[in-house]
Design a protein around this motif. Structure first.
Motif, PDB file in Angstrom:
ATOM      1  N   ASP A   1       0.859  -1.181   0.000  1.00 45.62           N
ATOM      2  CA  ASP A   1       0.000   0.000   0.000  1.00 45.62           C
ATOM      3  C   ASP A   1       0.894   1.229   0.000  1.00 45.62           C
ATOM      4  N   LEU A   2       0.621   2.161  -0.907  1.00 46.31           N
ATOM      5  CA  LEU A   2       1.325   3.438  -0.963  1.00 46.31           C
ATOM      6  C   LEU A   2       0.311   4.518  -0.638  1.00 46.31           C
TER       7      LEU A   2
ATOM      8  N   SER B   1      18.750  18.738   4.615  1.00 48.93           N
ATOM      9  CA  SER B   1      19.279  18.999   3.285  1.00 48.93           C
ATOM     10  C   SER B   1      18.141  19.219   2.291  1.00 48.93           C
ATOM     11  N   PRO B   2      18.001  20.441   1.764  1.00 54.44           N
ATOM     12  CA  PRO B   2      16.954  20.694   0.774  1.00 54.44           C
ATOM     13  C   PRO B   2      17.123  19.836  -0.482  1.00 54.44           C
ATOM     14  N   VAL B   3      18.378  19.533  -0.834  1.00 58.09           N
ATOM     15  CA  VAL B   3      18.621  18.705  -2.018  1.00 58.09           C
ATOM     16  C   VAL B   3      18.127  17.275  -1.769  1.00 58.09           C
ATOM     17  N   ALA B   4      18.415  16.734  -0.601  1.00 62.62           N
ATOM     18  CA  ALA B   4      17.927  15.397  -0.262  1.00 62.62           C
ATOM     19  C   ALA B   4      16.396  15.372  -0.216  1.00 62.62           C
ATOM     20  N   ASP B   5      15.791  16.424   0.339  1.00 61.14           N
ATOM     21  CA  ASP B   5      14.328  16.520   0.365  1.00 61.14           C
ATOM     22  C   ASP B   5      13.765  16.527  -1.062  1.00 61.14           C
TER      23      ASP B   5
ATOM     24  N   GLY C   1      11.499  11.453  -6.374  1.00 63.32           N
ATOM     25  CA  GLY C   1      11.412  10.001  -6.497  1.00 63.32           C
ATOM     26  C   GLY C   1      10.034   9.486  -6.140  1.00 63.32           C
ATOM     27  N   GLN C   2       9.480  10.013  -5.069  1.00 69.33           N
ATOM     28  CA  GLN C   2       8.142   9.621  -4.632  1.00 69.33           C
ATOM     29  C   GLN C   2       7.105  10.034  -5.671  1.00 69.33           C
TER      30      GLN C   2
ATOM     31  N   TYR D   1      -0.509  15.941  -8.306  1.00 65.21           N
ATOM     32  CA  TYR D   1       0.146  17.224  -8.023  1.00 65.21           C
ATOM     33  C   TYR D   1       1.067  17.081  -6.823  1.00 65.21           C
ATOM     34  N   LEU D   2       2.096  17.900  -6.815  1.00 68.36           N
ATOM     35  CA  LEU D   2       3.003  17.982  -5.677  1.00 68.36           C
ATOM     36  C   LEU D   2       2.801  19.364  -5.051  1.00 68.36           C
TER      37      LEU D   2
END
Length: 100
Positions: A35-36, A66-70, A76-77, A95-96
């Motif tokens: 389940d996602l 880290s904004p880049v990691a976020d 990816g999600q 939408y994001l």
């Protein structure tokens, strides 16, 4: 079930003010045995077209160290959800939602 993002209620309230009906909180995608969870599912009836619009909204705050990691995680999600959603519910747009 995942924890809600700090902007979850603000996004939900904004959608409702724009006449979106929240159908799922969270919107669950079933993929095989997994389940996602996308943060929100919503619908809006367009009277002129006599058809409804359906959306799913993933909400991200980008408050990690880290904004880049976020951004990498959010992207990816988003891609994963987009790919699965396009197979299961191709009429629903994804939408994001971010702060700015």
């Amino acid at each position: 079930m995942p924890a809600k993002d700090i902007y979850h209620n603000a996004v939900r309230n904004s959608l409702e003010k724009e006449s979106w009906y929240i159908t799922n909180d969270p919107f669950i995608l079933k993929w095989g045995t997994r389940d996602l969870y996308i943060d929100l599912g919503a619908e809006k009836l367009i009277a002129a077209e006599k058809s409804g619009q359906k959306i799913a909204v993933e909400i991200k705050s980008f408050i990690g160290a880290s904004p880049v990691a976020d951004l990498e995680n959010a992207l990816g999600q988003y891609i994963l959800y987009y790919d699965i959603l396009s197979r299961l519910e191709p009429s629903r747009r994804l939408y994001l939602a971010v702060r700015q």
